[in-house]
Design a protein around this motif. Structure first.
Motif, mmCIF file in Angstrom:
data_model
loop_
_atom_site.group_PDB
_atom_site.id
_atom_site.type_symbol
_atom_site.label_atom_id
_atom_site.label_comp_id
_atom_site.label_asym_id
_atom_site.label_seq_id
_atom_site.Cartn_x
_atom_site.Cartn_y
_atom_site.Cartn_z
ATOM 1 N N VAL A 22 0.859 -1.191 0.000
ATOM 2 C CA VAL A 22 0.000 0.000 0.000
ATOM 3 C C VAL A 22 0.892 1.237 0.000
ATOM 4 C CG1 VAL A 22 -1.725 1.337 1.262
ATOM 5 C CG2 VAL A 22 -1.857 -1.152 1.272
ATOM 6 N N ILE A 23 0.513 2.229 -0.796
ATOM 7 C CA ILE A 23 1.208 3.518 -0.755
ATOM 8 C C ILE A 23 0.164 4.615 -0.595
ATOM 9 C CG2 ILE A 23 3.251 2.855 -2.060
ATOM 10 C CD1 ILE A 23 1.979 3.969 -4.556
ATOM 11 N N ARG A 24 0.534 5.652 0.167
ATOM 12 C CA ARG A 24 -0.395 6.745 0.436
ATOM 13 C C ARG A 24 -0.128 7.920 -0.500
ATOM 14 N NH1 ARG A 24 -0.178 8.407 6.526
ATOM 15 N NH2 ARG A 24 1.994 8.756 5.910
ATOM 16 N N ALA A 25 -1.204 8.586 -0.908
ATOM 17 C CA ALA A 25 -1.061 9.749 -1.783
ATOM 18 C C ALA A 25 -0.238 10.837 -1.104
ATOM 19 C CB ALA A 25 -2.443 10.277 -2.157
ATOM 20 N N LYS A 26 -0.399 10.979 0.202
ATOM 21 C CA LYS A 26 0.341 11.998 0.957
ATOM 22 C C LYS A 26 1.844 11.764 0.835
ATOM 23 C CE LYS A 26 0.824 13.801 5.685
ATOM 24 N NZ LYS A 26 2.207 13.398 5.917
ATOM 25 N N ASP A 27 2.264 10.500 0.979
ATOM 26 C CA ASP A 27 3.696 10.183 0.885
ATOM 27 C C ASP A 27 4.228 10.416 -0.524
ATOM 28 O OD1 ASP A 27 3.638 9.445 3.548
ATOM 29 O OD2 ASP A 27 3.203 7.340 3.088
ATOM 30 N N LEU A 28 3.423 10.036 -1.533
ATOM 31 C CA LEU A 28 3.839 10.250 -2.922
ATOM 32 C C LEU A 28 3.942 11.734 -3.242
ATOM 33 C CD1 LEU A 28 1.667 7.529 -4.713
ATOM 34 C CD2 LEU A 28 4.148 7.485 -4.403
ATOM 35 N N ALA A 29 3.012 12.524 -2.724
ATOM 36 C CA ALA A 29 3.031 13.964 -2.973
ATOM 37 C C ALA A 29 4.298 14.595 -2.396
ATOM 38 C CB ALA A 29 1.789 14.612 -2.360
ATOM 39 N N GLU A 30 4.697 14.154 -1.203
ATOM 40 C CA GLU A 30 5.923 14.681 -0.584
ATOM 41 C C GLU A 30 7.150 14.240 -1.368
ATOM 42 O OE1 GLU A 30 5.840 13.353 3.436
ATOM 43 O OE2 GLU A 30 4.236 14.731 4.042
ATOM 44 N N GLN A 31 7.148 12.994 -1.830
ATOM 45 C CA GLN A 31 8.300 12.472 -2.555
ATOM 46 C C GLN A 31 8.533 13.209 -3.870
ATOM 47 O OE1 GLN A 31 8.160 8.243 -3.295
ATOM 48 N NE2 GLN A 31 9.731 8.351 -4.870
ATOM 49 N N PHE A 32 7.449 13.461 -4.598
ATOM 50 C CA PHE A 32 7.578 14.081 -5.923
ATOM 51 C C PHE A 32 7.359 15.594 -5.901
ATOM 52 C CE2 PHE A 32 6.343 9.640 -6.875
ATOM 53 C CZ PHE A 32 7.434 9.291 -7.646
ATOM 54 N N ASP A 33 7.110 16.142 -4.704
ATOM 55 C CA ASP A 33 6.936 17.589 -4.538
ATOM 56 C C ASP A 33 5.793 18.131 -5.398
ATOM 57 O OD1 ASP A 33 7.463 20.064 -3.449
ATOM 58 O OD2 ASP A 33 8.990 20.576 -4.924
ATOM 59 N N VAL A 34 4.658 17.444 -5.318
ATOM 60 C CA VAL A 34 3.449 17.888 -6.004
ATOM 61 C C VAL A 34 2.289 17.823 -5.012
ATOM 62 C CG1 VAL A 34 4.231 17.121 -8.285
ATOM 63 C CG2 VAL A 34 2.932 15.547 -6.833
ATOM 64 N N SER A 35 1.110 18.282 -5.432
ATOM 65 C CA SER A 35 -0.054 18.240 -4.549
ATOM 66 C C SER A 35 -0.662 16.836 -4.544
ATOM 67 C CB SER A 35 -1.102 19.252 -5.011
ATOM 68 O OG SER A 35 -1.637 18.851 -6.265
ATOM 69 N N GLN A 36 -1.443 16.542 -3.517
ATOM 70 C CA GLN A 36 -2.131 15.254 -3.471
ATOM 71 C C GLN A 36 -3.138 15.152 -4.613
ATOM 72 O OE1 GLN A 36 -3.407 13.559 0.317
ATOM 73 N NE2 GLN A 36 -2.218 15.114 1.425
ATOM 74 N N ARG A 37 -3.715 16.277 -4.990
ATOM 75 C CA ARG A 37 -4.665 16.260 -6.110
ATOM 76 C C ARG A 37 -3.980 15.784 -7.391
ATOM 77 N NH1 ARG A 37 -9.564 18.493 -6.568
ATOM 78 N NH2 ARG A 37 -9.271 19.621 -4.612
ATOM 79 N N THR A 38 -2.716 16.193 -7.570
ATOM 80 C CA THR A 38 -1.949 15.743 -8.744
ATOM 81 C C THR A 38 -1.737 14.239 -8.691
ATOM 82 O OG1 THR A 38 -0.807 17.865 -8.969
ATOM 83 C CG2 THR A 38 0.267 15.940 -9.949
ATOM 84 N N ILE A 39 -1.444 13.717 -7.507
ATOM 85 C CA ILE A 39 -1.255 12.269 -7.354
ATOM 86 C C ILE A 39 -2.555 11.532 -7.660
ATOM 87 C CG2 ILE A 39 -0.730 10.418 -5.720
ATOM 88 C CD1 ILE A 39 1.699 12.045 -6.585
ATOM 89 N N TYR A 40 -3.690 12.066 -7.224
ATOM 90 C CA TYR A 40 -4.971 11.428 -7.516
ATOM 91 C C TYR A 40 -5.178 11.324 -9.029
ATOM 92 C CZ TYR A 40 -6.056 12.484 -2.608
ATOM 93 O OH TYR A 40 -6.030 12.573 -1.236
ATOM 94 N N ARG A 41 -4.794 12.394 -9.765
ATOM 95 C CA ARG A 41 -4.932 12.378 -11.224
ATOM 96 C C ARG A 41 -3.989 11.341 -11.840
ATOM 97 N NH1 ARG A 41 -5.563 18.241 -10.773
ATOM 98 N NH2 ARG A 41 -3.328 18.506 -11.138
ATOM 99 N N ASP A 42 -2.788 11.206 -11.286
ATOM 100 C CA ASP A 42 -1.838 10.212 -11.789
ATOM 101 C C ASP A 42 -2.370 8.796 -11.575
ATOM 102 O OD1 ASP A 42 -0.155 12.259 -12.505
ATOM 103 O OD2 ASP A 42 1.167 12.057 -10.757
ATOM 104 N N ILE A 43 -2.965 8.556 -10.431
ATOM 105 C CA ILE A 43 -3.547 7.242 -10.136
ATOM 106 C C ILE A 43 -4.677 6.949 -11.127
ATOM 107 C CG2 ILE A 43 -4.889 5.918 -8.467
ATOM 108 C CD1 ILE A 43 -1.996 6.071 -7.669
ATOM 109 N N LYS A 44 -5.495 7.949 -11.414
ATOM 110 C CA LYS A 44 -6.577 7.785 -12.388
ATOM 111 C C LYS A 44 -6.013 7.442 -13.761
ATOM 112 C CE LYS A 44 -10.452 8.471 -10.153
ATOM 113 N NZ LYS A 44 -11.469 7.382 -10.069
ATOM 114 N N ALA A 45 -4.886 8.075 -14.124
ATOM 115 C CA ALA A 45 -4.270 7.812 -15.422
ATOM 116 C C ALA A 45 -3.812 6.354 -15.503
ATOM 117 C CB ALA A 45 -3.086 8.753 -15.641
ATOM 118 N N LEU A 46 -3.273 5.821 -14.422
ATOM 119 C CA LEU A 46 -2.866 4.420 -14.396
ATOM 120 C C LEU A 46 -4.078 3.502 -14.522
ATOM 121 C CD1 LEU A 46 -0.113 4.518 -11.606
ATOM 122 C CD2 LEU A 46 0.241 3.892 -14.000
ATOM 123 N N GLU A 47 -5.161 3.852 -13.856
ATOM 124 C CA GLU A 47 -6.385 3.038 -13.939
ATOM 125 C C GLU A 47 -6.935 3.042 -15.361
ATOM 126 O OE1 GLU A 47 -8.192 3.413 -9.409
ATOM 127 O OE2 GLU A 47 -8.691 4.944 -10.892
#
Length: 314
Positions: A22-47
């Motif tokens: 499991v990975i959290r959007a919050k952790d990914l956002a901090e790692q890549f220096d983007v907003s959590q909303r951006t991570i949500y869009r990236d996850i949608k793109a993978l889906e």
């Protein structure tokens, strides 16, 4: 450029989904220096690309069990980094853990192309690391491995441990929380059933250790929670002055004693430290070069160093 950057980020997220349950959007956002909303869009793109992801915003994401792509091809830089990592592991971990890492790495090397294997071999033959002297108790070669297994499986550990004040090793039942490297040593934080509290231990002081089948009795916070408590100890500001020609001899060790900054003048270097153990650590380290240095502040350090000098028996 932005499109390429986003593509690389999405690919990196996918690899993390493969590597972790499991990975959290919050952790990914901090790692890549983007907003959590951006991570949500990236996850949608993978889906939308057909990757079966479960989870939702606010909890965490993972790949559906059983879904995996074939192993990806390593880049030249990644291959050489693995070879360098093996040398670092040989220096910084105990013999048992290094053996496990080396075995895993050999399985990866088996899939490399001939030229890549040659490059790795050449690097390995021309990269040397210092010895492991005093980092581990040579009679307990599997200490790190057992602690890692304990933390992963949430099982208690039986050990005999000798601290700096005890005459012999004392039996303890512990619940390890996390392991960390600081200065020249490995440490771990654990709940100690003997002391009924959380304690910090040094791995080279373990004289005997074994994993038990008993499950943890408590639910522990992450390691960072306990380290932050250690950091909350107030620090004393210390300023010392050293001649320019001599100051360089302190560069290798000063970070262990709370070094903050330095100011270079025409004839000397004025160093500032934030020490959490001024009397037992900093003052005794200062004695190593006291004939060349001046204490600018605090006065309490001057008084303690004078007391130490008075107590020296020659």
């Amino acid at each position: 450029m932005d499109v390429t950057k986003r593509f690389n980020r999405i690919v990196a997220i996918y690899f993390q989904l493969q590597a972790k349950p499991v990975i959290r959007a919050k952790d990914l956002a901090e790692q890549f220096d983007v907003s959590q909303r951006t991570i949500y869009r990236d996850i949608k793109a993978l889906e939308h690309a057909g990757i079966p992801i479960y989870g939702e915003a606010g909890t965490g994401y993972g790949l559906v069990e059983g879904y995996r792509l074939p192993p990806t091809k390593f880049s030249k830089e990644e291959i050489l980094t693995l070879a360098a990592a093996e040398k670092l592991m040989q220096k910084f971990v105990d013999p048992d853990l290094f053996r496990h890492f080396s075995s895993a790495l050999n399985k990866i090397k088996a899939y490399l192309r001939y030229n890549d294997k040659l490059n790795v071999t050449f690097l390995e033959e021309n990269m040397l690391m210092g010895s492991l002297a005093h980092r581990f108790n040579e009679n307990v070669p599997s200490a790190l491995s057992i602690l890692f297994e304990s933390i992963a499986q949430q099982q208690m550990v039986d050990m005999k441990y000798r601290n700096s004040l005890s005459a012999g090793a004392v039996h303890r039942e512990i619940e390890p929380v996390g392991v960390f490297h600081q200065g020249n040593y490995w440490y771990f934080m654990a709940y100690c059933h003997l002391r009924k509290d959380y304690r910090q231990f040094r791995i080279d002081r373990i004289h005997q250790i074994q994993l038990t089948s008993t499950a943890f009795t408590k639910e522990h916070n992450p390691l960072s929670h306990y380290l932050k408590k250690e950091e909350s100890i107030p620090a004393v500001t210390i300023r010392i002055a050293l001649p320019l020609a001599y100051a360089r001899y302190t560069e290798w060790e000063r970070s262990y004693y709370g070094f903050v900054s330095e100011e270079i003048t025409d004839s000397e270097v004025i160093m500032t430290f934030a020490s959490k153990n001024m009397e037992q650590e900093f003052a005794r380290w200062y004695l190593m070069f006291a004939d060349q240095a001046r204490i600018l502040e605090p006065d309490s350090l001057k008084e303690y160093v004078r007391a130490l000098l008075t107590s020296i028996q020659i």
